[in-house]
Design a protein around this motif. Structure first.
Motif, mmCIF file in Angstrom:
data_model
loop_
_atom_site.group_PDB
_atom_site.id
_atom_site.type_symbol
_atom_site.label_atom_id
_atom_site.label_comp_id
_atom_site.label_asym_id
_atom_site.label_seq_id
_atom_site.Cartn_x
_atom_site.Cartn_y
_atom_site.Cartn_z
ATOM 1 N N ALA A 31 -5.939 -11.801 -9.368
ATOM 2 C CA ALA A 31 -6.164 -11.150 -8.079
ATOM 3 C C ALA A 31 -5.034 -10.165 -7.845
ATOM 4 O O ALA A 31 -3.860 -10.527 -7.903
ATOM 5 N N ILE A 32 -5.385 -8.912 -7.616
ATOM 6 C CA ILE A 32 -4.385 -7.863 -7.433
ATOM 7 C C ILE A 32 -4.468 -7.255 -6.048
ATOM 8 O O ILE A 32 -5.442 -7.438 -5.317
ATOM 9 N N SER A 33 -3.436 -6.481 -5.740
ATOM 10 C CA SER A 33 -3.499 -5.486 -4.681
ATOM 11 C C SER A 33 -3.440 -4.140 -5.377
ATOM 12 O O SER A 33 -2.764 -3.979 -6.396
ATOM 13 N N CYS A 34 -4.153 -3.186 -4.816
ATOM 14 C CA CYS A 34 -4.195 -1.848 -5.397
ATOM 15 C C CYS A 34 -4.047 -0.840 -4.268
ATOM 16 O O CYS A 34 -4.737 -0.944 -3.243
ATOM 17 N N ALA A 35 -3.141 0.109 -4.461
ATOM 18 C CA ALA A 35 -2.920 1.179 -3.490
ATOM 19 C C ALA A 35 -3.151 2.516 -4.179
ATOM 20 O O ALA A 35 -2.683 2.727 -5.302
ATOM 21 N N ILE A 36 -3.874 3.393 -3.520
ATOM 22 C CA ILE A 36 -4.118 4.732 -4.044
ATOM 23 C C ILE A 36 -3.666 5.717 -2.977
ATOM 24 O O ILE A 36 -4.043 5.612 -1.804
ATOM 25 N N ALA A 37 -2.826 6.657 -3.411
ATOM 26 C CA ALA A 37 -2.219 7.609 -2.482
ATOM 27 C C ALA A 37 -2.537 9.039 -2.900
ATOM 28 O O ALA A 37 -2.901 9.302 -4.043
ATOM 29 N N ASP A 38 -2.350 9.965 -1.963
ATOM 30 C CA ASP A 38 -2.487 11.379 -2.291
ATOM 31 C C ASP A 38 -1.179 11.865 -2.911
ATOM 32 O O ASP A 38 -0.239 11.082 -3.106
ATOM 33 N N ALA A 39 -1.094 13.144 -3.218
ATOM 34 C CA ALA A 39 0.078 13.686 -3.900
ATOM 35 C C ALA A 39 1.356 13.570 -3.067
ATOM 36 O O ALA A 39 2.462 13.572 -3.616
ATOM 37 N N GLY A 40 1.218 13.442 -1.763
ATOM 38 C CA GLY A 40 2.375 13.278 -0.891
ATOM 39 C C GLY A 40 2.763 11.835 -0.653
ATOM 40 O O GLY A 40 3.681 11.545 0.107
ATOM 41 N N GLY A 41 2.065 10.905 -1.311
ATOM 42 C CA GLY A 41 2.381 9.495 -1.167
ATOM 43 C C GLY A 41 1.744 8.831 0.048
ATOM 44 O O GLY A 41 2.101 7.718 0.401
ATOM 45 N N HIS A 42 0.770 9.493 0.672
ATOM 46 C CA HIS A 42 0.083 8.925 1.834
ATOM 47 C C HIS A 42 -1.151 8.165 1.357
ATOM 48 O O HIS A 42 -1.935 8.674 0.551
ATOM 49 N N LEU A 43 -1.325 6.950 1.859
ATOM 50 C CA LEU A 43 -2.410 6.106 1.394
ATOM 51 C C LEU A 43 -3.787 6.689 1.665
ATOM 52 O O LEU A 43 -4.048 7.224 2.744
ATOM 53 N N ILE A 44 -4.654 6.569 0.656
ATOM 54 C CA ILE A 44 -6.068 6.894 0.786
ATOM 55 C C ILE A 44 -6.860 5.585 0.823
ATOM 56 O O ILE A 44 -7.783 5.428 1.605
ATOM 57 N N ALA A 45 -6.466 4.633 -0.038
ATOM 58 C CA ALA A 45 -7.171 3.358 -0.119
ATOM 59 C C ALA A 45 -6.179 2.248 -0.446
ATOM 60 O O ALA A 45 -5.224 2.465 -1.201
ATOM 61 N N LEU A 46 -6.427 1.075 0.112
ATOM 62 C CA LEU A 46 -5.592 -0.090 -0.137
ATOM 63 C C LEU A 46 -6.472 -1.323 -0.067
ATOM 64 O O LEU A 46 -7.215 -1.498 0.900
ATOM 65 N N GLU A 47 -6.403 -2.160 -1.103
ATOM 66 C CA GLU A 47 -7.166 -3.406 -1.113
ATOM 67 C C GLU A 47 -6.328 -4.522 -1.697
ATOM 68 O O GLU A 47 -5.528 -4.304 -2.602
ATOM 69 N N ARG A 48 -6.537 -5.717 -1.144
ATOM 70 C CA ARG A 48 -5.977 -6.943 -1.718
ATOM 71 C C ARG A 48 -7.151 -7.858 -1.991
ATOM 72 O O ARG A 48 -7.907 -8.197 -1.083
ATOM 73 N N MET A 49 -7.297 -8.245 -3.252
ATOM 74 C CA MET A 49 -8.410 -9.115 -3.627
ATOM 75 C C MET A 49 -8.218 -10.504 -3.029
ATOM 76 O O MET A 49 -7.082 -10.914 -2.747
ATOM 77 N N ASP A 50 -9.327 -11.224 -2.868
ATOM 78 C CA ASP A 50 -9.243 -12.613 -2.441
ATOM 79 C C ASP A 50 -8.321 -13.355 -3.398
ATOM 80 O O ASP A 50 -8.442 -13.222 -4.617
ATOM 81 N N GLY A 51 -7.388 -14.086 -2.838
ATOM 82 C CA GLY A 51 -6.432 -14.825 -3.652
ATOM 83 C C GLY A 51 -5.194 -14.029 -4.014
ATOM 84 O O GLY A 51 -4.240 -14.580 -4.573
ATOM 85 N N GLY A 52 -5.180 -12.742 -3.691
ATOM 86 C CA GLY A 52 -4.004 -11.911 -3.964
ATOM 87 C C GLY A 52 -2.861 -12.288 -3.040
ATOM 88 O O GLY A 52 -3.063 -12.502 -1.849
ATOM 89 N N ARG A 53 -1.672 -12.376 -3.603
ATOM 90 C CA ARG A 53 -0.504 -12.736 -2.791
ATOM 91 C C ARG A 53 -0.145 -11.587 -1.855
ATOM 92 O O ARG A 53 -0.236 -10.424 -2.234
ATOM 93 N N PHE A 54 0.256 -11.921 -0.641
ATOM 94 C CA PHE A 54 0.469 -10.884 0.370
ATOM 95 C C PHE A 54 1.588 -9.919 0.011
ATOM 96 O O PHE A 54 1.532 -8.755 0.387
ATOM 97 N N HIS A 55 2.601 -10.350 -0.741
ATOM 98 C CA HIS A 55 3.689 -9.425 -1.086
ATOM 99 C C HIS A 55 3.225 -8.327 -2.037
ATOM 100 O O HIS A 55 3.857 -7.277 -2.134
ATOM 101 N N THR A 56 2.091 -8.546 -2.734
ATOM 102 C CA THR A 56 1.623 -7.531 -3.683
ATOM 103 C C THR A 56 1.121 -6.272 -2.979
ATOM 104 O O THR A 56 1.083 -5.207 -3.595
ATOM 105 N N VAL A 57 0.775 -6.362 -1.705
ATOM 106 C CA VAL A 57 0.370 -5.180 -0.946
ATOM 107 C C VAL A 57 1.541 -4.193 -0.882
ATOM 108 O O VAL A 57 1.381 -2.997 -1.150
ATOM 109 N N HIS A 58 2.714 -4.696 -0.546
ATOM 110 C CA HIS A 58 3.894 -3.826 -0.462
ATOM 111 C C HIS A 58 4.272 -3.301 -1.851
ATOM 112 O O HIS A 58 4.589 -2.115 -2.003
ATOM 113 N N SER A 59 4.240 -4.166 -2.856
ATOM 114 C CA SER A 59 4.599 -3.738 -4.209
ATOM 115 C C SER A 59 3.663 -2.642 -4.711
ATOM 116 O O SER A 59 4.118 -1.632 -5.262
#
Length: 150
Positions: A31-59
């Motif tokens: 279970a992962i967290s995945c963050a996708i950002a634009d070229a300026g580092g601003h988030l476009i999409a962020l997901e944490r799968m079921d069972g993903g540890r909450f600290h993985t969102v920040h990482s």
């Protein structure tokens, strides 16, 4: 010249990358967290799968922001690719901001025609698995993750 044309990562592109990342994580049995950002580092999409540890969102978010800023994969190297010892890696994170720079693998820029249009950060597996998932996600939209194309 005062204005330049530039490309940008669309929401549809970010969703395709997210779908690929989640599918690859399921294949790996994690279970992962995945963050996708634009070229300026601003988030476009962020997901944490079921069972993903909450600290993985920040990482994952930090990996994406760092990859967009440096326009290269995240690693325990400096902004110019120079090797860093632990003290310098920590110092760089403190100087840049803990939410803007990381030495952890799993962040990749999204390169189209030599231009960084965004980035992805994956967290939840070991570093090699995070990297493999992020690379597959970038490639799923026909992009590269290195400016030199290799």
């Amino acid at each position: 010249m005062y204005v330049a044309d530039s490309k940008r990562l669309t929401h549809a592109g970010a969703r395709q990358m997210m779908t690929t990342a989640v599918a690859k994580a399921r294949e790996a049995g994690i279970a992962i967290s995945c963050a996708i950002a634009d070229a300026g580092g601003h988030l476009i999409a962020l997901e944490r799968m079921d069972g993903g540890r909450f600290h993985t969102v920040h990482s994952a978010t930090t990996k994406a922001v760092c990859a967009a800023s440096n326009k290269r994969p995240t690693s325990p190297q400096g902004a110019q690719g120079q090797p860093l010892d632990v003290a310098h890696a920590l110092g760089l994170a403190l100087a840049a901001g803990a939410e803007r720079w990381t030495a952890m693998e799993g962040g990749f820029p999204v390169i189209i025609d030599g231009e960084c249009v965004g980035s992805i950060g994956v967290s939840g597996g070991d570093w090699a698995t995070d990297e493999r998932i992020a690379q597959a996600a970038v490639e799923s939209i026909g992009a590269r993750w290195r400016i030199d194309g290799k």
